[in-house]
Design a protein around this motif. Structure first.
Motif, mmCIF file in Angstrom:
data_model
loop_
_atom_site.group_PDB
_atom_site.id
_atom_site.type_symbol
_atom_site.label_atom_id
_atom_site.label_comp_id
_atom_site.label_asym_id
_atom_site.label_seq_id
_atom_site.Cartn_x
_atom_site.Cartn_y
_atom_site.Cartn_z
ATOM 1 N N ILE A 179 0.830 -1.207 0.000
ATOM 2 C CA ILE A 179 0.000 0.000 0.000
ATOM 3 C C ILE A 179 0.862 1.253 0.000
ATOM 4 C CG2 ILE A 179 -1.702 1.304 1.342
ATOM 5 C CD1 ILE A 179 -2.771 -1.413 2.336
ATOM 6 N N ALA A 180 1.952 1.227 0.782
ATOM 7 C CA ALA A 180 2.852 2.374 0.823
ATOM 8 C C ALA A 180 3.465 2.636 -0.553
ATOM 9 C CB ALA A 180 3.951 2.143 1.856
ATOM 10 N N SER A 181 3.817 1.581 -1.269
ATOM 11 C CA SER A 181 4.407 1.746 -2.602
ATOM 12 C C SER A 181 3.439 2.442 -3.543
ATOM 13 C CB SER A 181 4.802 0.379 -3.166
ATOM 14 O OG SER A 181 5.770 -0.253 -2.364
ATOM 15 N N VAL B 71 10.465 1.142 -4.450
ATOM 16 C CA VAL B 71 11.698 1.008 -3.659
ATOM 17 C C VAL B 71 11.633 1.785 -2.340
ATOM 18 C CG1 VAL B 71 13.135 0.628 -5.687
ATOM 19 C CG2 VAL B 71 12.900 2.938 -4.756
ATOM 20 N N MET B 72 10.637 2.640 -2.180
ATOM 21 C CA MET B 72 10.577 3.462 -0.974
ATOM 22 C C MET B 72 10.520 2.648 0.321
ATOM 23 S SD MET B 72 11.086 6.534 -1.730
ATOM 24 C CE MET B 72 10.662 7.326 -0.180
ATOM 25 N N PRO B 73 9.796 1.502 0.377
ATOM 26 C CA PRO B 73 9.821 0.699 1.615
ATOM 27 C C PRO B 73 11.195 0.130 1.946
ATOM 28 C CG PRO B 73 7.879 0.138 0.319
ATOM 29 C CD PRO B 73 8.750 1.009 -0.550
ATOM 30 N N LEU B 74 12.113 0.120 0.971
ATOM 31 C CA LEU B 74 13.462 -0.389 1.204
ATOM 32 C C LEU B 74 14.414 0.688 1.720
ATOM 33 C CD1 LEU B 74 12.193 -2.593 -0.665
ATOM 34 C CD2 LEU B 74 14.425 -2.809 -1.748
ATOM 35 N N VAL B 75 14.040 1.949 1.547
ATOM 36 C CA VAL B 75 14.930 3.060 1.893
ATOM 37 C C VAL B 75 15.133 3.120 3.414
ATOM 38 C CG1 VAL B 75 15.175 5.576 1.855
ATOM 39 C CG2 VAL B 75 14.260 4.377 -0.137
ATOM 40 N N LEU C 188 19.581 -7.227 -4.445
ATOM 41 C CA LEU C 188 18.750 -8.166 -5.201
ATOM 42 C C LEU C 188 17.285 -7.764 -5.180
ATOM 43 C CD1 LEU C 188 20.221 -11.707 -4.400
ATOM 44 C CD2 LEU C 188 20.412 -10.355 -6.495
ATOM 45 N N ALA C 189 16.802 -7.263 -4.033
ATOM 46 C CA ALA C 189 15.393 -6.852 -3.937
ATOM 47 C C ALA C 189 15.111 -5.693 -4.891
ATOM 48 C CB ALA C 189 15.061 -6.459 -2.500
ATOM 49 N N GLY D 200 5.880 -3.338 -5.240
ATOM 50 C CA GLY D 200 6.385 -3.055 -3.889
ATOM 51 C C GLY D 200 6.247 -4.248 -2.966
ATOM 52 N N GLY D 201 5.125 -4.966 -3.076
ATOM 53 C CA GLY D 201 4.934 -6.161 -2.254
ATOM 54 C C GLY D 201 5.919 -7.258 -2.597
#
Length: 253
Positions: free
Chosen positions: A129-131, A204-208, A175-176, A152-153
């Motif tokens: 949802i955030a993505s 990619v924002m949830p990975l930041v 890798l993600a 994103g999921g």
């Protein structure tokens, strides 16, 4: 004298356990040091010193007996702000005199062993949802909301599994982000997605490492230069790994 040594040892153990939980859960360095010294002061130790880095805690207390110092190593760090809040709550109860040493240690030990994180499905749903929401925030098209949500999921799921599978730091982020880039490109290639760059940015924002960057700045402002620079370097390398993964996708496509 023996009773005093046991009491002093227990105070050190309670303080170190509180600091360990906070540092492992993503607390700032200065907050960890302040909490440890407050706990020691609440149990009658007027002189205590702590030195905290992202990978270790050194704590000493001074009494009429020889100064005792102990070092503990921090190998794993995550983000669990609920645990930080609960340790602060226990610390306040200690300061008010509501908890004995034994009660405080048992409460902290129980908290240390508990898993308060959200379930895997909730984390993936939140990242998805955030993505999609980040896509809209960066002025993306509503047509790309579903592709960004799915991408994103998938990317966040890959990050979690890769962290468990390969214990090499920054490799999972690389890798993600590569998987996110490939899935995004696939959506655009099939005509489901429209703007490749916006889908990738949102996904990619949830990975930041946002909390890591914030803590690095706050530690630097508080004068903890070693912790601030090390956290900043870790955040930079994480961001570099994410960017490299996306760059490889653009190179291949």
């Amino acid at each position: 004298m023996e009773a005093k040594m046991i009491r002093r040892y227990d105070i050190m153990e309670v303080s170190l356990l509180a600091g360990k939980i906070m540092l492992q859960s993503g607390a700032e360095t200065y907050r960890v040091e302040d909490t440890m010294m407050r706990i020691a002061a609440s149990y009658g130790i007027s002189e205590s010193h702590s030195y905290v880095t992202p990978t270790g805690i050194i704590f000493s207390i001074e009494t009429s007996e020889p100064t005792k110092t102990k070092l503990i190593r921090i190998n794993e760090r995550s983000t669990d702000l609920e645990k930080v809040t609960l340790v602060n709550s226990i610390s306040r109860q200690i300061s008010k005199g509501h908890l004995t040493l034994e009660e405080a240690y048992n409460a902290l030990e129980k908290l240390d062993q508990s898993d308060l994180s959200y379930s895997f499905l909730i984390q993936v749903a939140a990242a998805s949802i955030a993505s999609g929401c980040f896509l809209i925030m960066f002025q993306g098209m509503w047509k790309d909301f579903i592709p960004a949500l799915i991408t994103g999921g998938v990317g966040f799921t890959s990050l979690i599994f890769l962290h468990r599978l390969v214990p090499i730091k920054f490799f999972a982020e690389f890798l993600a982000s590569f998987i996110i880039g490939m899935v995004s490109y696939g959506f655009v290639k099939l005509g489901i997605g429209q703007e490749l760059d916006k889908i990738i940015i949102g996904s990619v924002m949830p990975l930041v490492p946002g909390l890591l960057i914030t803590n690095a700045v706050r530690d630097l402002m508080a004068g903890h230069l070693v912790s601030g620079l090390s956290k900043g370097a870790e955040a930079f390398l994480t961001a570099f790994a994410i960017g490299t993964g996306i760059a490889v996708v653009f190179t291949l496509t």
